[in-house]
Scaffold this motif. Structure first.
Motif, mmCIF file in Angstrom:
data_model
loop_
_atom_site.group_PDB
_atom_site.id
_atom_site.type_symbol
_atom_site.label_atom_id
_atom_site.label_comp_id
_atom_site.label_asym_id
_atom_site.label_seq_id
_atom_site.Cartn_x
_atom_site.Cartn_y
_atom_site.Cartn_z
ATOM 1 N N LEU A 18 0.821 -1.213 0.000
ATOM 2 C CA LEU A 18 0.000 0.000 0.000
ATOM 3 C C LEU A 18 0.857 1.266 0.000
ATOM 4 O O LEU A 18 0.355 2.347 -0.258
ATOM 5 C CB LEU A 18 -0.924 0.013 1.225
ATOM 6 C CG LEU A 18 -1.923 -1.134 1.316
ATOM 7 C CD1 LEU A 18 -2.698 -1.067 2.626
ATOM 8 C CD2 LEU A 18 -2.867 -1.111 0.123
ATOM 9 N N ASN A 19 2.150 1.137 0.304
ATOM 10 C CA ASN A 19 3.050 2.289 0.327
ATOM 11 C C ASN A 19 3.537 2.553 -1.092
ATOM 12 O O ASN A 19 4.650 2.201 -1.472
ATOM 13 C CB ASN A 19 4.228 2.022 1.271
ATOM 14 C CG ASN A 19 5.150 3.214 1.413
ATOM 15 O OD1 ASN A 19 4.906 4.280 0.845
ATOM 16 N ND2 ASN A 19 6.215 3.034 2.169
ATOM 17 N N ALA A 20 2.683 3.206 -1.891
ATOM 18 C CA ALA A 20 2.963 3.422 -3.306
ATOM 19 C C ALA A 20 4.079 4.428 -3.547
ATOM 20 O O ALA A 20 4.630 4.506 -4.641
ATOM 21 C CB ALA A 20 1.691 3.876 -4.023
ATOM 22 N N GLY A 21 4.441 5.205 -2.545
ATOM 23 C CA GLY A 21 5.499 6.206 -2.704
ATOM 24 C C GLY A 21 6.886 5.594 -2.827
ATOM 25 O O GLY A 21 7.830 6.296 -3.196
ATOM 26 N N TRP A 22 7.013 4.325 -2.510
ATOM 27 C CA TRP A 22 8.305 3.655 -2.572
ATOM 28 C C TRP A 22 8.219 2.440 -3.478
ATOM 29 O O TRP A 22 7.487 1.495 -3.197
ATOM 30 C CB TRP A 22 8.740 3.199 -1.175
ATOM 31 C CG TRP A 22 9.276 4.319 -0.351
ATOM 32 C CD1 TRP A 22 8.560 5.266 0.317
ATOM 33 C CD2 TRP A 22 10.650 4.618 -0.129
ATOM 34 N NE1 TRP A 22 9.404 6.138 0.943
ATOM 35 C CE2 TRP A 22 10.699 5.760 0.696
ATOM 36 C CE3 TRP A 22 11.852 4.029 -0.528
ATOM 37 C CZ2 TRP A 22 11.897 6.334 1.109
ATOM 38 C CZ3 TRP A 22 13.031 4.588 -0.110
ATOM 39 C CH2 TRP A 22 13.057 5.726 0.698
ATOM 40 N N SER A 23 8.992 2.429 -4.569
ATOM 41 C CA SER A 23 9.065 1.254 -5.437
ATOM 42 C C SER A 23 9.948 0.211 -4.764
ATOM 43 O O SER A 23 10.721 0.522 -3.844
ATOM 44 C CB SER A 23 9.675 1.639 -6.787
ATOM 45 O OG SER A 23 11.041 2.016 -6.606
ATOM 46 N N LEU A 24 9.864 -1.016 -5.233
ATOM 47 C CA LEU A 24 10.724 -2.070 -4.703
ATOM 48 C C LEU A 24 12.193 -1.701 -4.905
ATOM 49 O O LEU A 24 13.021 -1.910 -4.018
ATOM 50 C CB LEU A 24 10.411 -3.413 -5.372
ATOM 51 C CG LEU A 24 11.350 -4.572 -5.003
ATOM 52 C CD1 LEU A 24 11.422 -4.801 -3.495
ATOM 53 C CD2 LEU A 24 10.930 -5.840 -5.727
ATOM 54 N N GLU A 25 12.523 -1.123 -6.049
ATOM 55 C CA GLU A 25 13.915 -0.769 -6.332
ATOM 56 C C GLU A 25 14.430 0.261 -5.326
ATOM 57 O O GLU A 25 15.518 0.115 -4.773
ATOM 58 C CB GLU A 25 14.065 -0.233 -7.770
ATOM 59 C CG GLU A 25 13.863 -1.288 -8.842
ATOM 60 C CD GLU A 25 12.408 -1.737 -9.008
ATOM 61 O OE1 GLU A 25 11.473 -0.956 -8.695
ATOM 62 O OE2 GLU A 25 12.199 -2.895 -9.425
ATOM 63 N N ARG A 26 13.648 1.301 -5.081
ATOM 64 C CA ARG A 26 14.060 2.324 -4.104
ATOM 65 C C ARG A 26 14.162 1.739 -2.707
ATOM 66 O O ARG A 26 15.067 2.075 -1.945
ATOM 67 C CB ARG A 26 13.034 3.473 -4.088
ATOM 68 C CG ARG A 26 13.432 4.661 -4.922
ATOM 69 C CD ARG A 26 12.416 5.793 -4.789
ATOM 70 N NE ARG A 26 12.641 6.582 -3.588
ATOM 71 C CZ ARG A 26 11.696 7.230 -2.923
ATOM 72 N NH1 ARG A 26 10.444 7.181 -3.315
ATOM 73 N NH2 ARG A 26 11.987 7.944 -1.865
ATOM 74 N N MET A 27 13.216 0.879 -2.375
ATOM 75 C CA MET A 27 13.217 0.258 -1.064
ATOM 76 C C MET A 27 14.456 -0.622 -0.896
ATOM 77 O O MET A 27 15.135 -0.576 0.145
ATOM 78 C CB MET A 27 11.943 -0.568 -0.897
ATOM 79 C CG MET A 27 11.633 -0.921 0.526
ATOM 80 S SD MET A 27 9.954 -1.574 0.654
ATOM 81 C CE MET A 27 8.986 -0.135 0.265
ATOM 82 N N ALA A 28 14.785 -1.425 -1.912
ATOM 83 C CA ALA A 28 15.970 -2.284 -1.861
ATOM 84 C C ALA A 28 17.238 -1.452 -1.730
ATOM 85 O O ALA A 28 18.179 -1.851 -1.035
ATOM 86 C CB ALA A 28 16.032 -3.180 -3.096
ATOM 87 N N GLU A 29 17.284 -0.283 -2.364
ATOM 88 C CA GLU A 29 18.445 0.608 -2.229
ATOM 89 C C GLU A 29 18.595 1.076 -0.782
ATOM 90 O O GLU A 29 19.712 1.137 -0.260
ATOM 91 C CB GLU A 29 18.302 1.812 -3.157
ATOM 92 C CG GLU A 29 18.504 1.494 -4.622
ATOM 93 C CD GLU A 29 18.123 2.654 -5.538
ATOM 94 O OE1 GLU A 29 17.936 3.787 -5.052
ATOM 95 O OE2 GLU A 29 18.006 2.399 -6.757
ATOM 96 N N GLU A 30 17.483 1.404 -0.125
ATOM 97 C CA GLU A 30 17.549 1.837 1.274
ATOM 98 C C GLU A 30 18.002 0.687 2.174
ATOM 99 O O GLU A 30 18.834 0.869 3.069
ATOM 100 C CB GLU A 30 16.192 2.384 1.726
ATOM 101 C CG GLU A 30 16.231 3.095 3.055
ATOM 102 C CD GLU A 30 17.047 4.382 3.042
ATOM 103 O OE1 GLU A 30 17.678 4.665 4.078
ATOM 104 O OE2 GLU A 30 17.064 5.100 2.034
#
Length: 195
Positions: free
Chosen positions: A163-175
Motif C-alpha cells: 500500500l506504500n505506493a510512494g516507494w518502489s521495490l527498487e528504491r526500497m531495496a536501495e535503502e
C-alpha cells in the motif's frame, strides 16, 4: 495452512499475536527489523510480512542481506543471517491506522526492553509514521538516525507494505542496501579495533 487464507480465516486472525523471530539469548543480532504490526494475512499464516505484494522479503534479498529470496514461511532462517523480526505492536489488524497512539507508545517501551536484551548492532524500524508516533519524533525522515536506540544504532526504513505506493521495490531495496553497507562497515570497524 495450505494456500491463501479465505476471507473468514483473515477475519478470524484479527487480534492474533505472531511470535518474534529472534536468536537464542546471548546471540548478538546484526539487525533487528521492526514492523508496525502484523496484518490479517500475517495473522492467518503465522508469518511476518506474509501478504503477497509486501516488499520486505524481496528488498531483503535484493539488498544483499540474504543470498536468496526467502519466503515468509522461512522466517526462522533469519537468525542464521544475524537478522531478527519484531513489531511495535504485536496484535494483528487489517490496517496499521487501527492502532491507537497509546498502543504504539506502549510498543515502543516493549521494543526498548527487547533491544536491551538482544543488543542488535542496528534496529531497523520499517515505517516512519509509526516510528514518529511511538517515539514522539515528528520530524524523523527515512534513513540512519543521529540518536541510537539503547545499545543499537537506529535506521528508519520505508514501510514495505504494497500500500506504500510512494516507494518502489527498487528504491526500497536501495535503502535496505545502504543499511546493509552500514552494518558491514560497523562490523569491519569492530574487527579492526578488536571489538
Amino acid at each position: 495452512m495450505a494456500g491463501r487464507p479465505t476471507k473468514a480465516e483473515l477475519e478470524a486472525a484479527r487480534d492474533r499475536v505472531i511470535q518474534d523471530v529472534l536468536p537464542p539469548d546471548g546471540t548478538r543480532l546484526r539487525v533487528l527489523f521492526c514492523g508496525i504490526n502484523p496484518g490479517l494475512y500475517s495473522g492467518a499464516t503465522g508469518h511476518h510480512f506474509a501478504r503477497p505484494g509486501n516488499r520486505f522479503w524481496p528488498a531483503l534479498h535484493r539488498s544483499g542481506f540474504t543470498d536468496r529470496l526467502l519466503t515468509p514461511a522461512e522466517e526462522d532462517l533469519l537468525p542464521s543471517y544475524g537478522l531478527g523480526i519484531t513489531n511495535l505492536v504485536a496484535r494483528t489488524t487489517a490496517r496499521a491506522d487501527e492502532l491507537t497512539p497509546q498502543e504504539l507508545r506502549d510498543g515502543g517501551r516493549r521494543l526498548t526492553a527487547l533491544v536491551e536484551r538482544h543488543r542488535p548492532h542496528y534496529l531497523a524500524v520499517a515505517g516512519v509514521t509509526a516510528y514518529r508516533t511511538a517515539f514522539g519524533r515528528p520530524g524523523t525522515k527515512i534513513g540512519p538516525q543521529p540518536d541510537g536506540f539503547g545499545p543499537a544504532r537506529l535506521w528508519v526504513l520505508p514501510n514495505p507494505s504494497g500500500l506504500n505506493a510512494g516507494w518502489s521495490l527498487e528504491r526500497m531495496a536501495e535503502e535496505f542496501a545502504q543499511l546493509r553497507q552500514a552494518v558491514e562497515a560497523l562490523a569491519e570497524t569492530a574487527g579492526n579495533t578488536g571489538g
